[in-house]
Design an enzyme around this catalytic site. Structure first.
Site, PDB file in Angstrom:
ATOM      1  N   HIS A  27       0.712  -1.353  -0.024  1.00 24.87           N
ATOM      2  CA  HIS A  27      -0.107  -0.011   0.012  1.00 24.87           C
ATOM      3  C   HIS A  27       0.933   1.247   0.008  1.00 24.87           C
ATOM      4  CE1 HIS A  27       0.452   1.654   4.184  1.00 24.87           C
ATOM      5  NE2 HIS A  27       0.628   0.473   4.457  1.00 24.87           N
ATOM      6  N   CYS A  28       0.427   2.390  -0.544  1.00 24.75           N
ATOM      7  CA  CYS A  28       1.067   3.625  -0.486  1.00 24.75           C
ATOM      8  C   CYS A  28       0.152   4.535   0.491  1.00 24.75           C
ATOM      9  CB  CYS A  28       1.209   4.294  -1.779  1.00 24.75           C
ATOM     10  SG  CYS A  28      -0.552   4.503  -2.693  1.00 24.75           S
ATOM     11  N   MET A  29       0.133   5.820  -0.037  1.00 23.06           N
ATOM     12  CA  MET A  29      -0.433   6.700   1.252  1.00 23.06           C
ATOM     13  C   MET A  29      -2.226   6.641   1.136  1.00 23.06           C
ATOM     14  SD  MET A  29       1.878   9.969   1.040  1.00 23.06           S
ATOM     15  CE  MET A  29       1.062  10.865   2.345  1.00 23.06           C
TER      16      MET A  29
END
Length: 490
Positions: A27-29
C-alpha cells in the site's frame, strides 16, 4: 468512509477473486496495490460499489483500490485474510509479448512501485527541514546552533541516504537480495567514495582497475540505485547458476559484490545520473519556454496524472532539482491549486448534496485536501464519482497554476501542498511569497467552490431504509423500496 475495516477488507478480497487469487499486496498513502494471479476474475463493478472504496485503477501489473487516508487500517485487515508471506513479496505478471506499451508500463510500474513506500520518509524529512528553516527565520536558533544543525541532519537523512532507501525498496520490487542491494548502494554514499568523487570533480584522475570513474554525486538521487538494483536481480541469478553448491555461502555474495559494485560505479551510476538529469532538463526546458503557462497546464493536468499514478514519475525530478538548485518552481507550485481546488469542490458538494453519506465523505475529503494536501480522497470519493466537480477542479487548477507561476512560487522542500505544508513555498529572501501562497490557496478554494455550484452535479440518491422491506406492501408503497432518481443540483 467505512469504519468496519475487517468487513471492508473481506469484501475487497472476495471481489478480487478470493485470497488465493492475490499474489502480492502493498500500500501507499491512499491505495491498496494488489498483484493478482488472474485479472479476469475480478468483479470490478462490485469492487467500485463497496462503501469505503473511493475508486479502482487497473493496469497490466496491478489492481489498485483507493481507500483514502485510512489505507493502513484496511491493509492490516487484508493481511489477516491472506496466506502468510503474501504481502511481503512482489509477484511478476504473466509473461507476454514485449511491446513499447508494455515496456513503458513496466518502467512506470518499477518507478512507482519503488518510490511509493519511500514517500512517508521523504515527506517526514521535508517537514523537519521546513521546521528547521522556520526556526532559523524566526531567530529562535542561529544557523550554527547545534540544535538547528541536528534538526537539519534529521531532515536530510532520508535524502542523503536516498540511494540506499531506493535500493532496499527496489530489491523488494525486483525480488533480489535486500542486504546486497543495500550494501552496493551504500558504496555510492560512503564517505571515502564521496571524497574520491569530489577530487575527480576537481580534475584529479580516478580509475578502477584501469577504467575511468566519472565524477558523480549520488546523494539525493533515485535513478542510479534503481537501475543498479534492477541489474543486480539478473547478476544474482547468473552468479547463483555458476557457483558450486559447496561454495555458495561465501563465494556467491563475494562475486555478486565484486561484479555489481564496479558496474554500478563505472557504468550504471553515471548512466542513471544522465537519465535523471536529462528528464529534469526536458521538464524545465519546457518550463523556461512556457513560463507561468507550464505551471497552469500542470495545475490542470495534475488530477489526471494522479488518477493514472503518473504523478510519481516527477518525484525523482523534484528531489534532484531541489538538491541542485535549492527549489523547484514548476511541479510543486502547480499542486497548490490542484489540491485545494479538489478540496473546495468537495466543500461545494457537501454544501449542496442531499445525501448524508456523500456529505460526510465530501467534508472529510475536503479537510484532507485543504489541510494536509492529500487529494486522492477528494478526487476519487467526490470529483471523479460525480464528474462535473472534476471539470470545475481542472478549470480552477489551471487558473491557480497560472497565478502561482506569475508569482514565481517555488518549493524548497517536497511535501504535498496544503495548509499545513504551505511553509515550503515561503522564501526568506522574498516576503511577498507568503502573500502569493495565501492568495493562490484562497483563490483555489473559492473558484472551485463557485464553479462546482455553477456546473451542478448529479446527486447520489438516498436509498430507502432496508427495514421497509419487512413491512407489508399495504403500509409501505413499493416505490419507497427503490432508490429515488438522481437529482441534478444547481
Amino acid at each position: 468512509m467505512a469504519k468496519n475495516f475487517a468487513q471492508l477488507a473481506e469484501s475487497i478480497v472476495d471481489a478480487l477473486g478470493g485470497a488465493d487469487n492475490v499474489a502480492a499486496v502493498t500500500h501507499c498513502m491512499t491505495r491498496l496495490r494488489f498483484v493478482l494471479h488472474d485479472e479476469s476474475v475480478v468483479d470490478a463493478a462490485v469492487l467500485k460499489s463497496l462503501s469505503g472504496v473511493m475508486g479502482v485503477v487497473r493496469s497490466d501489473t496491478q489492481c489498485q483500490v483507493i481507500i483514502g487516508n485510512n489505507v493502513s487500517q484496511a491493509y492490516a485487515e487484508v493481511q489477516k485474510l491472506l496466506p502468510e508471506g503474501v504481502s511481503a513479496k512482489e509477484a511478476s505478471p504473466a509473461k507476454s509479448r514485449l511491446t513499447l506499451r508494455r515496456i513503458g508500463a513496466g518502467i512506470l510500474d518499477a518507478l512507482i512501485g519503488t518510490m511509493s513506500p519511500l514517500i512517508p520518509a521523504i515527506i517526514g524529512g521535508s517537514m523537519v527541514k521546513l521546521l528547521a528553516m522556520i526556526l532559523e527565520m524566526s531567530g529562535v536558533f542561529s544557523k550554527t546552533d547545534p540544535t538547528l544543525v541536528i534538526l537539519n541532519v534529521i531532515g536530510d537523512g532520508a535524502f542523503f541516504f536516498l540511494p540506499v532507501m531506493v535500493a532496499a525498496s527496489a530489491a523488494v520490487k525486483f525480488k533480489t537480495n535486500l542486504s546486497l542491494a543495500i550494501a552496493i548502494a551504500g558504496v555510492l554514499v560512503h564517505p571515502a567514495f564521496i571524497d574520491l568523487m569530489a577530487k575527480a570533480a576537481q580534475g584529479q584522475k580516478v580509475e578502477f582497475v584501469g577504467l575511468s570513474v566519472t565524477a558523480v554525486k549520488y546523494t539525493y538521487t533515485v535513478i542510479p540505485a534503481l537501475c543498479m538494483t534492477w541489474l543486480l536481480s539478473y547478476i544474482e541469478k547468473w552468479v547463483d547458476r555458476i557457483t558450486p553448491v559447496v561454495t555458495k555461502n561465501f563465494l556467491k555474495p563475494m562475486l555478486i559484490m565484486l561484479i555489481a559494485a564496479p558496474i554500478a560505479i563505472v557504468l550504471i551510476g553515471p548512466l542513471g545520473i544522465w537519465i535523471g538529469t536529462g528528464i529534469s532538463a526536458l521538464v524545465y526546458t519546457v518550463h523556461s519556454y512556457l513560463g507561468w503557462l507550464s505551471v497552469a497546464i500542470m495545475g490542470a493536468a495534475w488530477p489526471l496524472l494522479v488518477m493514472t499514478g503518473m504523478h510519481r514519475v516527477f518525484t525523482p525530478t523534484i528531489i534532484q532539482t531541489i538538491a541542485e538548485t535549492g527549489k523547484e518552481g514548476m511541479v510543486m507550485p502547480s499542486e497548490i491549486g490542484a489540491n485545494l481546488s479538489l478540496g473546495g469542490s468537495s466543500l461545494a458538494v457537501a454544501w449542496r448534496t442531499k445525501n448524508p453519506e456523500l456529505r460526510q465523505t465530501a467534508l472529510a475529503a475536503a479537510a484532507s485536501a485543504i489541510i494536509a494536501g492529500i487529494s486522492e480522497p477528494a478526487l476519487y470519493g467526490v470529483a471523479l464519482r460525480l464528474k462535473r466537480p472534476l471539470i470545475a477542479c481542472l478549470i480552477s487548477g489551471f487558473i491557480c497554476g497560472a497565478v502561482a507561476g506569475i508569482g514565481g512560487l517555488a518549493s524548497h522542500s517536497m511535501a504535498s501542498p496544503g495548509l499545513f505544508t504551505s511553509v515550503q513555498f515561503f522564501d526568506p529572501a522574498n516576503p511577498m511569497s507568503i502573500v502569493w501562497v495565501a492568495g493562490v490557496m484562497i483563490l483555489a478554494v473559492v473558484i472551485s467552490f463557485i464553479t462546482t455550484l455553477l456546473l451542478g452535479f448529479e446527486d447520489i440518491p438516498v436509498e430507502a431504509p432496508r427495514t421497509a422491506a419487512h413491512k407489508s406492501s399495504e403500509a409501505v408503497p413499493s416505490a419507497a423500496l427503490t432508490a429515488s432518481p438522481a437529482v441534478k443540483t444547481h
